[in-house]
Scaffold this active site. Structure first.
Site, PDB file in Angstrom:
ATOM      1  N   HIS A 367       0.849  -1.235   0.109  1.00 43.49           N
ATOM      2  CA  HIS A 367       0.139  -0.009  -0.019  1.00 43.49           C
ATOM      3  C   HIS A 367       1.068   1.326  -0.110  1.00 43.49           C
ATOM      4  O   HIS A 367       0.792   2.269  -0.680  1.00 43.49           O
ATOM      5  CB  HIS A 367      -0.933   0.059   1.155  1.00 43.49           C
ATOM      6  CG  HIS A 367      -1.779  -1.156   1.157  1.00 43.49           C
ATOM      7  ND1 HIS A 367      -2.502  -1.401   2.474  1.00 43.49           N
ATOM      8  CD2 HIS A 367      -1.991  -2.248   0.136  1.00 43.49           C
ATOM      9  CE1 HIS A 367      -3.057  -2.578   2.079  1.00 43.49           C
ATOM     10  NE2 HIS A 367      -2.826  -3.122   0.895  1.00 43.49           N
ATOM     11  N   CYS A 680      -3.792   2.969 -23.023  1.00 42.47           N
ATOM     12  CA  CYS A 680      -3.640   3.276 -21.466  1.00 42.47           C
ATOM     13  C   CYS A 680      -2.136   2.487 -20.627  1.00 42.47           C
ATOM     14  O   CYS A 680      -2.365   2.644 -19.595  1.00 42.47           O
ATOM     15  CB  CYS A 680      -4.835   3.365 -20.650  1.00 42.47           C
ATOM     16  SG  CYS A 680      -5.628   1.632 -20.453  1.00 42.47           S
TER      17      CYS A 680
END
Ligand code: PEP
Ligand code: MG
Length: 755
Positions: A367, A680
């Protein structure tokens, strides 16, 4: 058998007297070796100090030839002394000469001695030298003699740390404390940072080693242990920790250690021997660390790391010292060094003053890495022992591109990096000037350059970098940084904020792409042989429609009265898109039935990232409102190259002809069907690769915010028509020049394209 030792407490009292005397460093060391020799009744006692050049130099001796002081030396790993330094553990040998590591230094005259006891001089896990005693007789030194030496080694370590020995160090070799260290880790977030170390949880340096009153120290220890236990119990009992997954495991381990009788008994014993409570904890921790460094089992190493952390907490309790610096106290060029940290803790520091982050742990999908990347903080992870090697305030360079860390760098290294940073800054300034200029080529072809995002912290980049919109919003990132599954309302609130921040610019949300390597700590993951090709993304969404429907509902509500663009990842067959669209229709119906406002316009698309779609493009394009090429996954599946495996990462060129033909097929078919197409993946953000995309006919690219400037600069210096005319024939079979990368480089240099 009784030891010769006059008693640990007496020794400590004498040591304290020696430390208090107003004498020079050499004299103090000389007195210490005499004291130890007489206490252990050894004929020899010597101190070796580790210099910055990796050599252990004899600094003081009682019993060996005194002429050899500052002359005799060994390398780390050489001889018994070198072995102790290398392994950071004591050696206790009744017959030293029989040991395979024995190497004798003729200048010291040590040939007469048989028994040998040496301990490392350690400070916070770092070896600073070696303390040795020797006897002629064959004897095994007893446990309390080893302890006595270890305690003395702590005292000497403090002398080194306090800089007392600098005065007698040889000029050009210095002591180990200031040695430059070059460490390799894993590149987690790109960029380079130069600055000074801020320890995330600073080590408290114990300077008061010798106790005046054993009972009082024991009482202090009891109090601190009680407070420590209470704080851990409180944390575990607090409501929100219940769902914290991995954090809970760590705290459970802390609790186990905090109640561990063996650990506490060892600390109490060190106090009985005359140390202060904090010095006793540090001594036990030092032994533990030495053992930890030799531990190869990753699970045990992890647990020992926990115990190490716990000992730090206990020392902080004892010394009444709290936590790291507050953001306001940070230096302007802070580089945070930590074992690990949570995403929220990184956010607490604030972006402005942090130049880089170094972790002993941390992986590409942690994270803290996701958030660090979003904030544009250069990051290197998995740097062994960096927390104990670094001291607060040390100079440090973090190279997040190469995954390298230079601690206390030499001047030439610093100069080279400073130049690199200046160069980058000049470049950035140039790009900023382009921010409001149109994305148009020299021959007037217009482009839409959008950015990829996934967290709210990404969104300020939209204006800063001048992106036309968010071409890929990776919704799973919110799920990955959360401690529990985000509820519908939380999801809705986030999507609303994203749309608000975009302020009318288009945002293309992508439905959850979890599974594979994108694991959620609170979602039990199943072991899969090939997770990238396993139960992930839309597959999981269709099999567990509850998850996907909740997300779709949150998106529909968040975009009420506005436009919603939503695409689905990992579609391998058109039927999967059809099923996903049915879910959207169902949710829409449900909302309408309950009189909820719905989006004004909904466009549904598919990520083209599984090669099977290449041969269903006609059917696909007839169904969708738009497509977006996920070149990261498309390439990995097309060429069978694991995108996360560095061993094969460079093996296949992303500009290989087969792949470029595939990309051309998509853009041609989409244009023919009048279906908007974006690309992308990471390709879009690399100038040379993006040039190829321009040549193939792509006009809509989405990339990381940092790439917008370089890509715009490339476009504005390029003639798109001319490039296409030169590139496309090279994709035809039989063309003699098949290396497209070389061709593009040559073309860029001939035509002055800004790369
Ligand atoms: C891709 O695969 O190219 C893509 C953009 O998606 P992600 O990198 O999130 O898999
Ligand atoms: Mg993908």
């Amino acid at each position: 058998m009784r030891s010769n030792l006059a008693g640990p407490r007496l020794l400590l009292r004498r040591l304290r007297e020696v430390m208090a005397e107003p004498i020079k460093a050499q004299e103090r060391l000389d007195k210490i070796v005499v004291l130890i020799a007489s206490n252990v009744v050894a004929e020899v006692c010597s101190v070796y100090i580790l210099r910055a050049d990796g050599v252990l130099e004899l600094y003081a001796t009682e019993g060996l030839n005194r002429e050899a002081v500052h002359q005799a030396s060994l390398r780390v790993g050489q001889g018994l002394v070198g072995l102790i330094a290398a392994e950071a553990r004591p050696l206790n040998l009744p017959n030293a000469r029989a040991h395979p590591g024995f190497a004798y230094l003729p200048e010291t005259g040590e040939e007469a001695y048989n028994s040998f006891l040496g301990v490392p001089i350690l400070r916070a896990g770092r070896t600073l030298g070696v303390l040795v005693v020797q006897n002629q007789s064959h004897r095994t030194y007893l446990e309390d003699e080893v302890e006595a030496l270890q305690t003395t080694a702590m005292v000497i370590a403090e002398m080194v740390a306090a800089g007392e020995l600098e005065a007698i160090a040889q000029k050009d070799t210095g002591l180990d404390m200031s040695r430059p260290i070059h460490a390799n880790g894993v590149a987690l977030a790109e960029g380079v940072g130069l600055g000074h170390v801020v320890l995330h949880e600073p080590r408290v340096v114990v300077t008061n080693l010798i106790s005046e009153d054993t009972d009082a120290e024991k009482t202090r220890l009891d109090g601190a242990i009680n407070r420590l236990r209470l704080s851990i119990d409180d944390l575990l009992a607090s409501g929100d920790i219940a769902a914290m997954g991995e954090h809970r495991d760590v705290l459970e381990a802390y609790r186990m250690f905090a109640y561990d009788r063996g650990w506490i008994r060892k600390i109490e014993e060190a106090i009985r021997n005359g140390l202060t409570a904090e010095a006793a904890v540090e001594k036990v921790q030092s032994d533990m660390r030495a053992r930890m460094l030799r531990q190869t089992d990753p699970y045990l190493r992890e647990r020992l790391h926990d115990l190490d952390d716990l000992a730090h907490r206990l020392i902080r309790e004892l010394m009444g010292r709290g936590h790291g610096p507050t953001p306001a106290e940070l230096p302007q060029d802070a580089i945070i060094v930590a074992r690990n940290m949570g995403a929220a803790e990184l956010l607490d520091y604030g972006r402005d003053r942090i130049r880089a982050l170094v972790l002993e742990e941390g992986g590409p999908t942690s994270h803290v890495t996701i958030v660090g990347r979003a904030l544009g903080i250069p990051m290197v992870g998995q740097v062994d022992d960096i927390v104990s090697l670094a001291d607060a305030g040390d100079g440090i360079i973090v190279d997040g591109d190469a995954g390298e860390v230079h601690l206390r760098p030499a001047q030439d290294v610093e100069n080279a990096y400073a130049e690199k940073v200046r160069f980058r800054a000049r470049r950035q300034a140039q790009y900023r000037r382009l921010r409001n200029k149109p994305s148009v080529t020299k021959d007037g072809v217009e482009f839409s350059l959008q950015m990829n995002a996934g967290l709210l912290v990404d969104l300020p980049h939209l204006a800063e970098a001048g992106a036309a919109g968010v071409g890929l919003f990776r919704t799973e990132l919110q799920f990955m940084v959360a401690s529990s599954f985000p509820r519908m309302r939380e999801q809705q609130a986030q999507y609303e904020q994203v749309l608000d921040a975009a302020d009318g610019k288009p945002v293309t949300f992508r439905s959850l792409d979890i599974g594979g390597d994108k694991v959620l700590p609170y979602l039990r993951s199943i072991q899969e042989e090939n997770p990238a090709m396993g139960w992930r993304a839309l597959r999981l969404g269709l099999d567990r429609p509850g998850l996907l429907r909740t997300q779709i509902r949150a998106l529909l509500k968040a975009a009420a009265g506005r436009d919603l663009k939503l695409m689905f990842p990992m579609v391998a067959d058109v039927s999967e898109f059809v099923r996903a669209r049915e879910l959207v229709e169902k949710e829409l119906k449900h909302l309408r039935r309950h009189n909820h406002a719905v989006p004004e316009k909904i466009r549904l698309g598919v990520m083209v990232e599984v090669p099977s779609l290449l041969f269903q493009l006609d059917e696909l394009l007839a169904q969708v409102d738009f497509v977006s090429v996920g070149s990261n996954d498309l390439f990995q599946f097309f060429c069978a190259v694991d995108r996360g495996n560095t061993r094969v990462a460079d093996r296949f060129d992303t500009l290989n002809i087969g792949f470029l033909r595939a990309l051309k097929r998509i853009v041609d078919k989409a244009n023919k069907a009048h279906v908007p197409v974006t690309l992308c993946g990471e390709l879009a953000g690399r100038p040379l690769e993006a040039m190829a995309l321009v040549g193939l006919g792509y006009r809509d690219l989405s990339m990381s915010p940092a790439s917008l400037g370089p890509i715009k600069a490339m476009l504005r210096s390029l003639d798109a028509g001319r490039l296409s005319a030169r590139l496309l024939p090279r994709l035809e079979p039989g063309h003699p020049e098949a290396n497209i990368r070389d061709f593009l480089k040559r073309y860029a240099s001939e035509m002055d394209v800004a790369l």
